[in-house]
Scaffold this motif. Structure first.
Motif, short mmCIF file in Angstrom:
data_model
loop_
_atom_site.label_atom_id
_atom_site.label_comp_id
_atom_site.label_asym_id
_atom_site.label_seq_id
_atom_site.Cartn_x
_atom_site.Cartn_y
_atom_site.Cartn_z
N VAL A 59 0.62 -6.73 -12.33
CA VAL A 59 0.24 -7.60 -11.22
C VAL A 59 1.28 -7.49 -10.11
CG1 VAL A 59 -0.28 -9.97 -10.48
CG2 VAL A 59 -0.88 -9.23 -12.79
N VAL A 60 0.88 -6.93 -8.98
CA VAL A 60 1.79 -6.80 -7.84
C VAL A 60 1.51 -7.91 -6.83
CG1 VAL A 60 2.03 -4.30 -8.14
CG2 VAL A 60 0.30 -5.19 -6.57
N ALA A 61 2.41 -8.04 -5.87
CA ALA A 61 2.27 -9.09 -4.86
C ALA A 61 2.68 -8.53 -3.51
CB ALA A 61 3.13 -10.29 -5.24
N GLU A 62 2.69 -9.40 -2.52
CA GLU A 62 3.01 -8.94 -1.17
C GLU A 62 4.44 -8.45 -1.05
OE1 GLU A 62 2.44 -12.15 1.63
OE2 GLU A 62 3.42 -13.58 0.31
N ALA A 63 5.34 -8.87 -1.92
CA ALA A 63 6.74 -8.42 -1.86
C ALA A 63 6.97 -7.09 -2.57
CB ALA A 63 7.64 -9.49 -2.48
N THR A 64 5.95 -6.57 -3.24
CA THR A 64 6.13 -5.35 -4.03
C THR A 64 6.35 -4.12 -3.16
OG1 THR A 64 4.76 -6.28 -5.79
CG2 THR A 64 5.13 -3.90 -5.84
N ALA A 65 5.44 -3.84 -2.25
CA ALA A 65 5.55 -2.62 -1.43
C ALA A 65 6.87 -2.54 -0.67
CB ALA A 65 4.36 -2.49 -0.48
N PRO A 66 7.35 -3.63 -0.06
CA PRO A 66 8.64 -3.53 0.63
C PRO A 66 9.82 -3.25 -0.31
CG PRO A 66 7.44 -5.45 1.43
CD PRO A 66 6.69 -4.91 0.23
N ALA A 67 9.67 -3.56 -1.60
CA ALA A 67 10.74 -3.30 -2.56
C ALA A 67 10.74 -1.87 -3.06
CB ALA A 67 10.63 -4.27 -3.74
N VAL A 68 9.60 -1.20 -3.04
CA VAL A 68 9.46 0.13 -3.64
C VAL A 68 10.44 1.16 -3.07
CG1 VAL A 68 7.90 2.11 -3.90
CG2 VAL A 68 7.14 -0.17 -4.55
N PRO A 69 10.63 1.28 -1.77
CA PRO A 69 11.59 2.29 -1.29
C PRO A 69 12.99 2.09 -1.87
CG PRO A 69 10.26 1.49 0.52
CD PRO A 69 9.95 0.61 -0.66
N PHE A 70 13.39 0.85 -2.08
CA PHE A 70 14.71 0.57 -2.65
C PHE A 70 14.74 0.87 -4.14
CE2 PHE A 70 14.12 -2.22 1.04
CZ PHE A 70 15.08 -1.65 1.87
N LEU A 71 13.63 0.63 -4.83
CA LEU A 71 13.53 1.00 -6.23
C LEU A 71 13.63 2.52 -6.39
CD1 LEU A 71 10.62 -1.34 -7.39
CD2 LEU A 71 13.07 -1.65 -7.78
N LEU A 72 12.96 3.24 -5.50
CA LEU A 72 13.04 4.71 -5.53
C LEU A 72 14.47 5.18 -5.26
CD1 LEU A 72 9.74 5.39 -3.61
CD2 LEU A 72 10.26 6.29 -5.90
N GLU A 73 15.10 4.57 -4.29
CA GLU A 73 16.49 4.94 -3.97
C GLU A 73 17.39 4.72 -5.18
OE1 GLU A 73 20.17 3.56 -1.04
OE2 GLU A 73 18.20 2.64 -0.77
#
Length: 162
Positions: A59-73
Motif C-alpha cells: 500500500v503506497v501513499a502520496e509520500a511514496t513517490a517523492p521518497a523513491v529517488p532517495f531510496l534509490l540513492e
C-alpha cells in the motif's frame, strides 16, 4: 545532510501523508538514519520507513513517490549498511497495485490513490540505471536484491492513466 540526500530538504512533506495516514514530515530523519546510522539504527529506520512508504508491503501513499529517488540513492551507496532491505522495499513499491485493484473492483473514486501508485511505480522505473549498476556488482550480497528488482520492474510496467 551532506552530499548524500542532498535534495531531501527540498521536498515539501509537510502537506503529504504517508501510507499509515501520518504526516510524512519524519521521512527525512529516517533517510538520514539509514544513510549515516550504524547497522542497528539504519535497519530499524528502513523498517519504520517501509511502513510509511509501502505499508504491509503493498500500500503506497502520496509520500511514496517523492521518497523513491532517495531510496534509490541509498540503495546504491556503498556506505549504507541496509542496501538489500532498501532494494526489497523498492521492489514492494514497484509491485504495489492495491489502489488499482480496488478501483477495478468498485465504483468508488480512487483517482487520487491511483495517482500515488502510478507516481511511485514510475519513480522506481526512473531509477532503472541505478538498479542495473548495482545488479552488475561482483558482490553477491549487493547484487542479488538488485537482480531480483529488475524482473519486478520488467513485470510491472508503469501504469497508464485511464
Amino acid at each position: 545532510m551532506g552530499r548524500t540526500l542532498k535534495g531531501v530538504a527540498g521536498v515539501r512533506r509537510r502537506d503529504l501523508r504517508d501510507a499509515t495516514g501520518a504526516p510524512a514530515s519524519g521521512i527525512p530523519a529516517l533517510l538520514s538514519r539509514i544513510a549515516y546510522g550504524d547497522e542497528r539504527t539504519a535497519c530499524a529506520a528502513v523498517d519504520e520507513l517501509a511502513d510509511g512508504v509501502c505499508a504491509l508491503g503493498f500500500v503506497v501513499a502520496e509520500a511514496t513517490a517523492p521518497a523513491v529517488p532517495f531510496l534509490l540513492e541509498l540503495a546504491a551507496s556503498p556506505g549504507v549498511v541496509c542496501r538489500p532491505a532498501l532494494r526489497d522495499l523498492l521492489e514492494n513499491v514497484c509491485r504495489a497495485a492495491q489502489w488499482h485493484s480496488a478501483a477495478a473492483g468498485s465504483a468508488s473514486d480512487h483517482r487520487r490513490r491511483l495517482g500515488w501508485e502510478t507516481a511511485a511505480r514510475s519513480a522506481v522505473h526512473a531509477g532503472r540505471p541505478v538498479v542495473e549498476a548495482v545488479a552488475s556488482s561482483v558482490r553477491p550480497k549487493e547484487a542479488e536484491p538488485a537482480r531480483r528488482l529488475l524482473p519486478a520492474m520488467d513485470g510491472t510496467p508503469p501504469f497508464r492513466e485511464a
